[in-house]
Design a protein around this motif. Structure first.
Motif, PDB file in Angstrom:
ATOM      1  N   ILE A 107       0.815  -1.211   0.000  1.00 55.08           N
ATOM      2  CA  ILE A 107       0.000   0.000   0.000  1.00 55.08           C
ATOM      3  C   ILE A 107       0.852   1.266   0.000  1.00 55.08           C
ATOM      4  CG2 ILE A 107      -1.643   1.346   1.378  1.00 55.08           C
ATOM      5  CD1 ILE A 107      -2.885  -1.312   2.244  1.00 55.08           C
ATOM      6  N   GLU A 108       1.921   1.280   0.738  1.00 53.04           N
ATOM      7  CA  GLU A 108       2.683   2.516   0.951  1.00 53.04           C
ATOM      8  C   GLU A 108       3.623   2.861  -0.205  1.00 53.04           C
ATOM      9  OE1 GLU A 108       4.597   2.020   4.714  1.00 53.04           O
ATOM     10  OE2 GLU A 108       2.703   1.962   5.835  1.00 53.04           O
ATOM     11  N   ASP A 110      -6.709   9.450  -1.652  1.00 50.51           N
ATOM     12  CA  ASP A 110      -7.598   9.415  -0.498  1.00 50.51           C
ATOM     13  C   ASP A 110      -8.885  10.201  -0.710  1.00 50.51           C
ATOM     14  OD1 ASP A 110      -6.532  11.973  -0.480  1.00 50.51           O
ATOM     15  OD2 ASP A 110      -5.921  11.940   1.630  1.00 50.51           O
ATOM     16  N   SER A 120      -6.826   8.505   4.576  1.00 45.27           N
ATOM     17  CA  SER A 120      -5.532   8.878   5.151  1.00 45.27           C
ATOM     18  C   SER A 120      -5.705   9.496   6.530  1.00 45.27           C
ATOM     19  CB  SER A 120      -4.810   9.875   4.237  1.00 45.27           C
ATOM     20  OG  SER A 120      -5.588  11.051   4.074  1.00 45.27           O
ATOM     21  N   HIS A 149      -4.605   4.742   6.921  1.00 40.02           N
ATOM     22  CA  HIS A 149      -3.461   4.768   6.005  1.00 40.02           C
ATOM     23  C   HIS A 149      -2.911   6.190   5.909  1.00 40.02           C
ATOM     24  CE1 HIS A 149      -4.280   0.640   4.868  1.00 40.02           C
ATOM     25  NE2 HIS A 149      -5.543   0.975   4.736  1.00 40.02           N
ATOM     26  N   PHE A 168      -2.103   0.540  -5.938  1.00 42.39           N
ATOM     27  CA  PHE A 168      -2.189   1.599  -4.934  1.00 42.39           C
ATOM     28  C   PHE A 168      -1.375   2.810  -5.384  1.00 42.39           C
ATOM     29  CE2 PHE A 168      -2.602  -2.479  -2.742  1.00 42.39           C
ATOM     30  CZ  PHE A 168      -3.828  -2.300  -2.114  1.00 42.39           C
ATOM     31  N   SER A 169      -1.834   3.971  -4.946  1.00 44.98           N
ATOM     32  CA  SER A 169      -1.073   5.188  -5.242  1.00 44.98           C
ATOM     33  C   SER A 169       0.217   5.231  -4.458  1.00 44.98           C
ATOM     34  CB  SER A 169      -1.900   6.430  -4.889  1.00 44.98           C
ATOM     35  OG  SER A 169      -2.082   6.549  -3.481  1.00 44.98           O
ATOM     36  N   GLY A 170       0.195   4.664  -3.237  1.00 41.53           N
ATOM     37  CA  GLY A 170       1.321   4.777  -2.328  1.00 41.53           C
ATOM     38  C   GLY A 170       1.216   6.038  -1.489  1.00 41.53           C
ATOM     39  N   ASN A 171       2.148   6.206  -0.590  1.00 41.41           N
ATOM     40  CA  ASN A 171       2.161   7.374   0.294  1.00 41.41           C
ATOM     41  C   ASN A 171       2.774   8.592  -0.391  1.00 41.41           C
ATOM     42  OD1 ASN A 171       1.046   5.719   2.185  1.00 41.41           O
ATOM     43  ND2 ASN A 171       2.708   5.880   3.661  1.00 41.41           N
ATOM     44  N   ASP A 226      -0.981   9.376   5.242  1.00 50.70           N
ATOM     45  CA  ASP A 226      -0.127   9.863   4.164  1.00 50.70           C
ATOM     46  C   ASP A 226      -0.441   9.245   2.801  1.00 50.70           C
ATOM     47  OD1 ASP A 226       1.906  11.809   3.631  1.00 50.70           O
ATOM     48  OD2 ASP A 226       3.344  10.199   3.269  1.00 50.70           O
ATOM     49  N   TYR A 227      -1.442   8.362   2.714  1.00 47.03           N
ATOM     50  CA  TYR A 227      -1.814   7.766   1.429  1.00 47.03           C
ATOM     51  C   TYR A 227      -2.335   8.857   0.489  1.00 47.03           C
ATOM     52  CZ  TYR A 227      -3.951   4.394  -1.811  1.00 47.03           C
ATOM     53  OH  TYR A 227      -4.302   3.653  -2.922  1.00 47.03           O
TER      54      TYR A 227
END
Length: 295
Positions: free
Chosen positions: A103-104, A189, A179, A183, A138-141, A185-186
């Motif tokens: 995810i991150e 969001d 976020s 999650h 996922f976009s990531g953080n 900082d994702y």
């Protein structure tokens, strides 16, 4: 590429709860209660799915049997090593994993692009061969990246994969996550950010996974959002707000109305239960969730 999917702190939340049960209890009380629930047939307007990570204490073979007895047709968030087991039990995976870095570490950060492109290029053909038409991403953080740069980075990382996705008829679906609580900082969001990304990519093989739980926390206004942006959504997830537990009257969303709104858009895909059972034993809670969504 082997990809282990595990929601953060899932086992911590499950430990000590009714989810931690003996196999004998699971196969006894749980299946018995599920079978009793099948006194009526499901209406069939919603195709039911479930995310396996919420039931990590239940072995996959046993979980397949229990899920199928409830009327569930799909088990999500399982990688290629589990796909043959699903096939053996006559189940599909509406949202499989197998590609990515978690995810991150996602597409909004260019330092991960090479590994992500390699991973998805390898796994998309495997998903298609298994009969699946979606795969999660996922976009990531953010890691300090602003919205506009994140959008540009995601386009840069995802564009090379679109030819593969289109060739194999597999949709890459980016999940909308909150976020605020789960999650931190994702980047992806908010619905508007995800919709803008879809528009910039411009392919029917890139969509959004609209997680009702996460977007209720971030935005609310769930039904109106579904009605307005449903062409961008390839899949839906449920969970109770607050707490991510059962979707019954103990939480703030009225899921029958949400399900009816989804049906009214013409959606014919799956809805995945992604709540952590708390008040009921796990399979009884899952059965209840399916019944609530069976409108």
């Amino acid at each position: 590429m082997k990809f282990q999917f595990s929601r953060r702190s899932a086992l911590k939340q499950l430990a000590g709860s009714a989810a931690v049960m003996s196999l004998a209890s699971f196969m006894g009380a749980s299946l018995e209660s599920s079978e009793k629930a099948l006194g009526r047939e499901l209406k069939g307007r919603i195709k039911h799915s479930v995310c396996k990570w919420c039931y990590d204490k239940i072995p996959i073979e046993d979980f397949c049997v229990a899920a199928k007895s409830i009327g569930i047709q799909s088990i999500e968030y399982v990688g290629p090593e589990v796909w043959p087991i699903l096939k053996k039990h006559g189940l599909t995976s509406a949202m499989p994993t197998g590609a990515g870095l978690g995810i991150e570490k996602g597409f909004c950060d260019t330092q991960y692009h090479a590994d992500l492109i390699k991973s998805f290029t390898e796994v998309i053909p495997l998903a298609a061969k298994a009969g699946y038409d979606q795969i999660i991403c996922f976009s990531g953080n953010r890691n300090g990246i602003d919205d506009e740069t994140g959008l540009a980075n995601c386009v840069k990382g995802l564009k090379p994969l679109l030819k593969v996705a289109e060739d194999y008829k597999v949709t890459i679906s980016m999940e909308l996550l909150n976020s605020k609580i789960n999650h931190k900082d994702y980047m992806c969001d908010r619905t508007a950010w995800g919709v803008e990304l879809c528009d910039r990519i411009g392919s029917d093989r890139f969509k959004l996974l609209y997680d009702i739980y996460h977007m209720q926390i971030m935005e609310g206004d769930v039904i109106r959002t579904i009605r307005k942006y449903h062409p961008y959504f390839s899949h839906y997830h449920t969970a109770g707000v607050p707490g991510r537990n059962e979707i019954d009257e103990s939480q703030e969303l009225f899921y029958p109305a949400v399900m009816r709104a989804i049906i009214e858009t013409g959606y014919t895909g799956f809805v995945g239960q992604e709540f952590i059972p708390k008040r009921l034993e796990p399979i009884a809670a899952l059965r209840q969730g399916v019944e609530i969504c069976d409108v």
